[in-house]
Design a protein around this motif. Structure first.
Motif: not given
Length: 355
Positions: A130-132, A147-149, A136-139
């Motif tokens: 959720v917080d990531f 999905k990207i991760v 390297g993704v847009d939270p």
């Protein structure tokens, strides 16, 4: 003579252009390769398409070789291979978080006689799903980021690369965090973690990671658990619908209508609990988990199930669980070794716990 010089000049230009276009084949990127259990070597041998340790979006530097390490004080600090999605920040943040979940014995947070490791898999999933943190993704878009991760990470070659490249970084980050953290004694004095507590924390962490990894791998490989998860989720939804129907009963409804709706809630709850127990028994008999409570086992089964909706084969999820077990073995091995030197500044009023 002039004509010969002109031809030579043209050939030199063509050769230079060809070299620039093909320079990558002369200087291939180094690759992390396992040469012994939990030991990695980086080579610059040109990678074949079938080699599993060269992910598409990873930049492999070097992994602790003498020629490419940087000097930090008296210690040699290796330059670790990196990935653009699962960054070094993620490993360092995860290490610090895991260390923070360990309250040593005889401290304000844990007055007991033994150290404790308070890791909740749901809170861990929220932190990085959720917080990531460190990813390297847009939270801002949670579903898209997840999905990207998962698309990036849950691939055989990428899993192998991350394990090979990041296990040494994870171990060193744990040591850094352990040497940096302080705890409050009952007296109010601050204390650093002693060597005894360091070994205890790493031992507890290794056991926890192994239990989680074995459970994930076993559940992902099992064909009998998935339908039980489906049934449990359906029964959970039935309970929610029964409650919703009860609260939507008109105020002028008869007592019999209310009693019927209330009985339906009770029935759906009983059905859900039966499904939950069947699922739990299946997980325990399949994975034989150690020191994990029922809530965590059910949660992990649902997590694996959701990954199966994206990857019906679940082979890569099982692989991730197996690699987590190997990481746990590396942590256990580190716990038996002397504490390495890590630069650390400790205040005058700080002491070792237990002194």
């Amino acid at each position: 003579m002039k004509r010969i010089l002109a031809i030579a000049f043209i050939l030199a230009l063509a050769g230079g252009y060809w070299f620039m276009q093909n320079r990558d084949s002369f200087s291939p990127e180094p690759v992390a390769t396992e040469v012994a259990p939990q030991r990695w070597q980086v080579s610059t041998v040109q990678q074949s398409p079938s080699d599993p340790l060269m992910p598409i979006n990873a930049t492999a530097a070097v992994n602790g070789t003498d020629d490419n390490a940087t000097e930090t004080g008296n210690a040699t600090r290796p330059v670790y291979p990196a990935d653009e999605i699962v960054r070094h920040d993620f490993v360092e943040d995860a290490s610090a978080y895991l260390v923070s979940r360990y309250p040593p014995a005889k401290t304000k947070d844990n007055p007991g006689a033994q150290g404790r490791f308070d890791l909740n898999v749901k809170s861990l999933n929220i932190r990085y799903g959720v917080d990531f943190n460190g990813l390297g993704v847009d939270p801002a878009d949670t579903l898209a980021a997840r999905k990207i991760v998962f698309t990036h990470v849950l691939q055989g070659p990428m899993l192998d690369f991350l394990h090979a490249a990041y296990t040494p970084l994870f171990l060193d980050s744990l040591e850094q965090a352990l040497q940096s953290v302080t705890h409050t004694l009952p007296s109010g004095q601050m204390a650093v973690v002693s060597e005894e507590q360091r070994k205890e924390m790493l031992t507890l962490l290794a056991a926890r990671l192994k239990a989680i990894g074995k459970t994930v791998a076993a559940v992902a490989k099992s064909d009998s658990i998935r339908p039980l998860v489906t049934k449990y989720l359906d029964d959970m939804e039935s309970v929610s619908q029964a409650h919703l129907a009860f609260w939507n009963i008109p105020e002028d409804a008869s007592i019999s209508v209310r009693n019927e709706a209330s009985a339906r809630i009770k029935t759906t709850i009983q059905t859900r609990e039966i499904s939950r127990q069947r699922l739990l028994q299946a997980i325990v008999s399949t994975a034989n988990p150690q020191d994990m409570d029922a809530t965590e086992l059910i949660y992990l089964a649902q997590w694996v199930y959701r990954r199966g909706q994206e990857d019906p084969g679940l082979a890569n999820v099982a692989r991730a669980g197996e690699l987590l077990v190997r990481t746990a073995d590396a942590v256990a091995q580190r716990s038996s070794e002397p504490q390495p030197e890590v630069e650390q500044v400790v205040g005058d009023d700080t002491q070792n716990i237990g002194q």
